[in-house]
Design a protein around this motif. Structure first.
Motif, mmCIF file in Angstrom:
data_model
loop_
_atom_site.group_PDB
_atom_site.id
_atom_site.type_symbol
_atom_site.label_atom_id
_atom_site.label_comp_id
_atom_site.label_asym_id
_atom_site.label_seq_id
_atom_site.Cartn_x
_atom_site.Cartn_y
_atom_site.Cartn_z
ATOM 1 N N ARG A 1 0.828 -1.218 0.000
ATOM 2 C CA ARG A 1 0.000 0.000 0.000
ATOM 3 C C ARG A 1 0.856 1.260 0.000
ATOM 4 O O ARG A 1 0.505 2.257 -0.602
ATOM 5 N N MET A 2 1.976 1.200 0.680
ATOM 6 C CA MET A 2 2.862 2.362 0.755
ATOM 7 C C MET A 2 3.269 2.856 -0.634
ATOM 8 O O MET A 2 3.369 4.054 -0.870
ATOM 9 N N SER A 3 3.481 1.943 -1.564
ATOM 10 C CA SER A 3 3.892 2.312 -2.920
ATOM 11 C C SER A 3 2.774 2.954 -3.721
ATOM 12 O O SER A 3 3.024 3.566 -4.752
ATOM 13 N N GLU A 4 1.547 2.798 -3.272
ATOM 14 C CA GLU A 4 0.398 3.353 -3.995
ATOM 15 C C GLU A 4 0.141 4.825 -3.659
ATOM 16 O O GLU A 4 -0.583 5.499 -4.379
ATOM 17 N N ILE A 5 0.709 5.315 -2.570
ATOM 18 C CA ILE A 5 0.494 6.695 -2.145
ATOM 19 C C ILE A 5 1.471 7.594 -2.892
ATOM 20 O O ILE A 5 2.680 7.370 -2.837
ATOM 21 N N PRO A 6 0.985 8.603 -3.603
ATOM 22 C CA PRO A 6 1.894 9.476 -4.350
ATOM 23 C C PRO A 6 2.922 10.149 -3.436
ATOM 24 O O PRO A 6 2.613 10.518 -2.301
ATOM 25 N N ALA A 7 4.122 10.310 -3.931
ATOM 26 C CA ALA A 7 5.204 10.931 -3.163
ATOM 27 C C ALA A 7 4.858 12.346 -2.726
ATOM 28 O O ALA A 7 5.359 12.835 -1.711
ATOM 29 N N ARG B 1 8.507 6.286 -1.310
ATOM 30 C CA ARG B 1 7.442 5.298 -1.423
ATOM 31 C C ARG B 1 7.690 4.401 -2.632
ATOM 32 O O ARG B 1 8.526 3.516 -2.572
ATOM 33 N N ALA B 2 6.993 4.611 -3.713
ATOM 34 C CA ALA B 2 7.147 3.766 -4.907
ATOM 35 C C ALA B 2 8.602 3.793 -5.377
ATOM 36 O O ALA B 2 9.262 4.828 -5.361
ATOM 37 N N GLY B 3 9.070 2.639 -5.796
ATOM 38 C CA GLY B 3 10.429 2.557 -6.328
ATOM 39 C C GLY B 3 11.475 2.139 -5.310
ATOM 40 O O GLY B 3 12.609 1.873 -5.670
#
Length: 171
Positions: free
Chosen positions: A51-57, A65-67
């Motif tokens: 879920r953390m990767s789904e929240i925009p930086a 987050r993502a990446g």
């Protein structure tokens, strides 16, 4: 009557990194070797994703987050006061940190704010340029937005510490 057990003083300096690509088996073997040569240093690897990767930086000040596959926390703890013990443990931490360079984020080498690392910059009265050195490592592209907010809310930079968000001088 309770017996009091004397408490040991714990000394401890923190650094962090973000890993964005898988580390090969030879890479992991290299990491284990450098850790065995620097026994006062430990590493904690915190997995990211889900879920953390789904929240925009840009949704919060926290951009990592993502990446990112995981965050690494480097720590060194020692129980002996004095410059010699501190210097030895800090040198070991620096050796491990430098050996990790091929496996972690680059341009900039990102860091986690809650493990404030004054090695990447500090200045109580940071100028914008000085603050940008550590600010983009902690906040990535959110740094500019945070500077704008800080300039608007605290134009005299009253609320500051050695790695706080600076204000723009040209308000």
């Amino acid at each position: 009557m309770l017996n009091r057990i004397p408490q040991k003083q714990i000394y401890l300096k923190r650094k962090s990194d973000y890993v964005q690509n898988p580390i090969s088996k030879p890479g992991l073997e290299s990491i284990f070797k450098i850790l065995s040569e620097n026994e006062n240093v430990s590493m904690a690897w915190n997995p990211y994703g889900g879920r953390m990767s789904e929240i925009p930086a840009t949704e919060t000040a926290f951009p990592h987050r993502a990446g990112n596959m995981f965050k690494i926390q480097y720590s060194s703890n020692w129980f002996v006061p004095g410059e010699e013990a501190a210097s030895d443990c800090l040198s070991q931490t620096e050796r491990v940190f430098e050996a990790m360079s091929p496996y972690v984020s680059k341009n900039p080498r990102e860091a986690f704010l809650n493990y404030r690392d004054v090695d990447i910059g500090k200045n109580l009265n940071s100028t914008y340029e000085e603050g940008k050195v550590y600010g983009v490592k902690y906040f990535k592209n959110n740094f500019e937005r945070l500077v704008q907010v800080k300039t608007r809310v605290d134009p005299d930079n009253f609320f500051r510490y050695e790695q706080s968000i600076p204000v723009h001088v040209n308000r």
